[in-house]
Design an enzyme around this catalytic site. Sequence first.
Site, mmCIF file in Angstrom:
data_model
loop_
_atom_site.group_PDB
_atom_site.id
_atom_site.type_symbol
_atom_site.label_atom_id
_atom_site.label_comp_id
_atom_site.label_asym_id
_atom_site.label_seq_id
_atom_site.Cartn_x
_atom_site.Cartn_y
_atom_site.Cartn_z
ATOM 1 N N SER A 159 -77.755 33.686 51.500
ATOM 2 C CA SER A 159 -78.183 32.310 51.690
ATOM 3 C C SER A 159 -79.375 31.997 50.788
ATOM 4 O O SER A 159 -79.293 32.140 49.571
ATOM 5 C CB SER A 159 -78.494 32.068 53.172
ATOM 6 N N ASP A 253 -68.279 26.695 55.365
ATOM 7 C CA ASP A 253 -69.685 26.665 54.964
ATOM 8 C C ASP A 253 -69.837 25.580 53.899
ATOM 9 O O ASP A 253 -69.128 25.600 52.891
ATOM 10 C CB ASP A 253 -70.078 28.034 54.382
ATOM 11 N N HIS A 283 -71.093 30.740 57.645
ATOM 12 C CA HIS A 283 -72.412 31.103 57.144
ATOM 13 C C HIS A 283 -73.144 31.940 58.196
ATOM 14 O O HIS A 283 -73.119 31.632 59.381
ATOM 15 C CB HIS A 283 -73.211 29.834 56.848
#
Length: 313
Positions: A159, A253, A283
């Site tokens: 991320s 996501d 995610h």
Amino acid sequence: MLEPEIAAFVERTAAIYSHTTPLSPPEQRELYERYTAALAPQMPANVSTQDAVFESRAGHAIGLRLYRNTAAAGLARGTVLYFHGGGFVLGSLQSHQPVTARLAADTGLDIVAVDYRLAPEHPAPAAHDDCLEVTMAALRHALPFDSLSTGTLQLAGDSAGATLAAGVALRLRDEGIAGVSGLALVYPMLGTDPQKPARDTEAHAPMLTLANVHGFSDLYWGKERPYPTWTIPLEADRYDGLPPTLAIGVEHDPLRDDARVFVERMTAAGGDARLWIAAGLVHGCWRALDMSPGALALHREVCGFLRAHVTQT
């Protein structure tokens, strides 16, 4: 469609934590740490840890944690710097220990997790500067540990941590500094606004929504631009000269296509880049690797890439 085990993971997460909870960043961090602790498995039996503090040139401390596989004698060795996710606002050495410890256990590599400064108290480019400075020290073999594997260095993150890893790789390229042999990006956030079509089709995905992405982006970069392009990888001027890269997107996501676009740009520039899209996942799913076949497959992709890109010296 969500993998059934991931649907259960999403439900379990929702009972403890949500990005949409109206809390201040410190309160949200506390809740996030409770959530990650509640889902954390036991530490792998063959992994040891060592904490250290890196003193930055500006005088602030950056926490580091070394994970070492104590049973890795005879395996390929090398070091991976790991930058955790959390939208530049959340996360810590402890919150991502389930991932970093398993990377050490399953690759035999030394994993060094980096506890960079968080926004909004420390806006851009603070986290990038911390990760760059630690990386430069690692390339000089100057991290504060008794010993690290002598293989060349790799960078990895999930991320926002993947943004940091990609950004550091771009900055090293621009400075003509070699020594990073691999770059592993897991559901990366590579710009201030996600790429289409996932930006629209997955705007309300479980675990992370488009509104969440914009909220984290505003807390770190602010609404006044620009920042140096090396801190926002999808705004870079060029994509040549980067290390071999694995970029993983997950189906559900809004950030899924960030990985695809980055790989396409690297490939068009003659680089060595591979895209892997994980169906049925969300995610943040990496921490579900002990309960989800898909998350375990994602983990194995990362481990295989890191093992394959060790360069011994």
